[in-house]
Design a protein around this motif. Structure first.
Motif, mmCIF file in Angstrom:
data_model
loop_
_atom_site.group_PDB
_atom_site.id
_atom_site.type_symbol
_atom_site.label_atom_id
_atom_site.label_comp_id
_atom_site.label_asym_id
_atom_site.label_seq_id
_atom_site.Cartn_x
_atom_site.Cartn_y
_atom_site.Cartn_z
ATOM 1 N N GLN A 194 42.902 4.330 13.748
ATOM 2 C CA GLN A 194 43.024 4.543 15.184
ATOM 3 C C GLN A 194 41.941 5.475 15.728
ATOM 4 O OE1 GLN A 194 46.772 6.321 17.108
ATOM 5 N NE2 GLN A 194 47.169 4.134 17.003
ATOM 6 N N HIS A 195 41.719 6.582 15.053
ATOM 7 C CA HIS A 195 40.712 7.540 15.526
ATOM 8 C C HIS A 195 39.297 6.994 15.358
ATOM 9 C CE1 HIS A 195 43.449 10.689 16.593
ATOM 10 N NE2 HIS A 195 43.957 10.767 15.383
ATOM 11 N N LEU A 196 39.086 6.114 14.384
ATOM 12 C CA LEU A 196 37.768 5.532 14.180
ATOM 13 C C LEU A 196 37.321 4.725 15.391
ATOM 14 C CD1 LEU A 196 35.510 5.283 12.077
ATOM 15 C CD2 LEU A 196 36.655 3.247 11.193
ATOM 16 N N THR A 197 38.264 4.103 16.085
ATOM 17 C CA THR A 197 37.911 3.299 17.258
ATOM 18 C C THR A 197 37.371 4.161 18.403
ATOM 19 O OG1 THR A 197 40.136 3.414 18.264
ATOM 20 C CG2 THR A 197 39.721 1.640 16.665
ATOM 21 N N LYS A 198 37.681 5.461 18.392
ATOM 22 C CA LYS A 198 37.260 6.321 19.509
ATOM 23 C C LYS A 198 35.752 6.521 19.541
ATOM 24 C CE LYS A 198 41.689 8.636 19.760
ATOM 25 N NZ LYS A 198 42.455 9.883 19.591
ATOM 26 N N ALA A 199 35.111 6.452 18.371
ATOM 27 C CA ALA A 199 33.654 6.546 18.352
ATOM 28 C C ALA A 199 33.056 5.410 19.171
ATOM 29 C CB ALA A 199 33.142 6.507 16.916
ATOM 30 N N PHE A 200 33.649 4.214 19.048
ATOM 31 C CA PHE A 200 33.184 3.060 19.811
ATOM 32 C C PHE A 200 33.572 3.168 21.286
ATOM 33 C CE2 PHE A 200 34.643 -1.003 21.634
ATOM 34 C CZ PHE A 200 33.420 -1.654 21.763
ATOM 35 N N VAL A 201 34.851 3.469 21.538
ATOM 36 C CA VAL A 201 35.357 3.482 22.916
ATOM 37 C C VAL A 201 34.628 4.518 23.759
ATOM 38 C CG1 VAL A 201 37.364 3.984 24.340
ATOM 39 C CG2 VAL A 201 37.623 2.566 22.310
ATOM 40 N N PHE A 202 34.515 5.748 23.257
ATOM 41 C CA PHE A 202 33.906 6.806 24.057
ATOM 42 C C PHE A 202 32.388 6.734 24.029
ATOM 43 C CE2 PHE A 202 38.192 8.346 23.607
ATOM 44 C CZ PHE A 202 38.446 8.892 24.854
ATOM 45 N N GLY A 203 31.827 6.171 22.958
ATOM 46 C CA GLY A 203 30.386 5.938 22.951
ATOM 47 C C GLY A 203 29.994 4.946 24.024
ATOM 48 N N MET A 204 30.788 3.875 24.165
ATOM 49 C CA MET A 204 30.538 2.885 25.213
ATOM 50 C C MET A 204 30.703 3.486 26.607
ATOM 51 S SD MET A 204 29.690 -0.085 23.919
ATOM 52 C CE MET A 204 30.106 -1.264 25.207
ATOM 53 N N ALA A 205 31.608 4.489 26.711
ATOM 54 C CA ALA A 205 31.854 5.128 28.006
ATOM 55 C C ALA A 205 30.787 6.164 28.347
ATOM 56 C CB ALA A 205 33.230 5.781 28.010
ATOM 57 N N GLY A 206 29.856 6.427 27.405
ATOM 58 C CA GLY A 206 28.753 7.328 27.698
ATOM 59 C C GLY A 206 28.906 8.745 27.178
ATOM 60 N N PHE A 207 29.938 9.010 26.367
ATOM 61 C CA PHE A 207 30.113 10.369 25.851
ATOM 62 C C PHE A 207 29.037 10.671 24.799
ATOM 63 C CE2 PHE A 207 31.917 13.505 22.896
ATOM 64 C CZ PHE A 207 32.198 14.521 23.798
ATOM 65 N N VAL A 208 28.419 11.873 24.905
ATOM 66 C CA VAL A 208 27.354 12.282 23.983
ATOM 67 C C VAL A 208 27.970 13.123 22.865
ATOM 68 C CG1 VAL A 208 25.131 13.437 23.752
ATOM 69 C CG2 VAL A 208 25.720 12.287 25.899
ATOM 70 N N PHE A 209 28.269 12.484 21.739
ATOM 71 C CA PHE A 209 28.888 13.184 20.612
ATOM 72 C C PHE A 209 27.962 14.254 20.037
ATOM 73 C CE2 PHE A 209 31.512 9.349 20.657
ATOM 74 C CZ PHE A 209 32.769 9.869 20.424
ATOM 75 N N ARG A 210 26.654 14.049 20.142
ATOM 76 C CA ARG A 210 25.688 14.977 19.548
ATOM 77 C C ARG A 210 25.869 16.403 20.064
ATOM 78 N NH1 ARG A 210 21.719 12.543 21.243
ATOM 79 N NH2 ARG A 210 21.194 13.831 23.048
ATOM 80 N N ASP A 211 26.231 16.547 21.330
ATOM 81 C CA ASP A 211 26.387 17.883 21.912
ATOM 82 C C ASP A 211 27.531 18.668 21.277
ATOM 83 O OD1 ASP A 211 24.322 17.171 23.553
ATOM 84 O OD2 ASP A 211 25.580 16.771 25.315
#
Length: 268
Positions: A194-211
């Motif tokens: 379930q949590h693995l999908t969030k990398a895709f969902v929020f990445g598509m929404a434009g969230f910058v995980f690098r920060d």
């Protein structure tokens, strides 16, 4: 005085370190790292609850836009460690029935996510926590293979909106029978998916995980340490005396979060 000078130097180093490790202040960062360890130990020891408690704590000090993706990646690491440590106990039949629903729920969530106004996320988290603490048990027919698939879809969708759907997922795992270690292991595996999908969902929404990568990694390491400690107490810790205090603590924090959501909606 030498002591004051040394303390000042330490604080300067801590502030410099915080700029690289986390967008948040050093005290807040250290607090979140500590709670990552404590809540992982809680989930490992009693099977559920750590992720919900962690997101409510994080919601008090983090920007709403970063809350769910950062929490999701931290929980991915924590549950991944728990899954690796307990993989022999996973109920693979139930886990594989859960996976198609995860994919479906993630696709729906990626469409809905960016359409929510400010304040809705806080209210959703608060409402879900209150429902998990005080709502009715699931009916038996919800525990079939079809029910598990539907649970995977619904809880993954909710997870992308409210962050911590663990109590609802755990209600399927816990009520489905099996030994304590089996439930903890299967729950961890379902939450990893379930949590693995969030990398895709929020990445598509434009969230910058690098920060937020520094904070995420530190919290994951703390979570792995907490998981190991919690598993040592898995056979010794009882939920009976702790349940009431835990539910009321979550309830009070959820009410505060609901107030923050109402304030955001009113300001908007």
């Amino acid at each position: 005085m030498p002591e004051i000078s040394q303390l000042s130097l330490l604080l300067d180093h801590l502030n410099s370190w915080s700029l690289y490790a986390s967008p948040l202040s050093p005290p807040v960062t250290l607090t979140l790292i500590l709670f990552a360890a404590l809540t992982s130990a809680l989930s490992a020891a009693v099977g559920v609850g750590g992720g919900t408690l962690l997101i409510i704590v994080m919601a008090q000090v983090m920007p709403v836009g970063a809350l769910i993706p950062v929490h999701g990646m931290v929980q991915l690491g924590s549950n991944g460690g728990r899954m690796a440590m307990t993989w022999r106990h996973i109920d693979w039949q139930r886990f594989l029935a859960f996976l198609p629903g995860v994919a479906l729920g993630a696709m729906v969530a990626s469409w809905v996510l960016i359409r929510l106004p400010a304040g809705i996320l806080e209210l959703c988290i608060a409402a879900f926590v209150l429902l998990s603490c005080w709502g009715p048990d699931l009916p038996k027919r919800a525990l079939t293979a079809t029910g598990t698939l539907i649970a995977g879809a619904v809880t993954t969708f909710l997870s992308s909106l409210i962050g911590a759907s663990g109590p609802l997922v755990a209600s399927f795992i816990k009520q489905g029978g099996g030994e304590r270690h089996d439930k903890v292991a299967t729950f961890a595996a379902c939450m990893v998916a379930q949590h693995l999908t969030k990398a895709f969902v929020f990445g598509m929404a434009g969230f910058v995980f690098r920060d937020w990568l520094g904070l995420i990694m530190l919290m994951i390491v703390a979570g792995l340490i907490g998981t190991r400690i919690g598993l040592l107490f898995l056979d010794k810790v009882s939920n009976h005396n702790f349940e009431g205090l835990f539910k009321w603590s979550l309830t009070l924090l959820a009410l505060r979060l609901a107030w923050m959501g109402v304030a955001s909606l009113s300001a908007g």
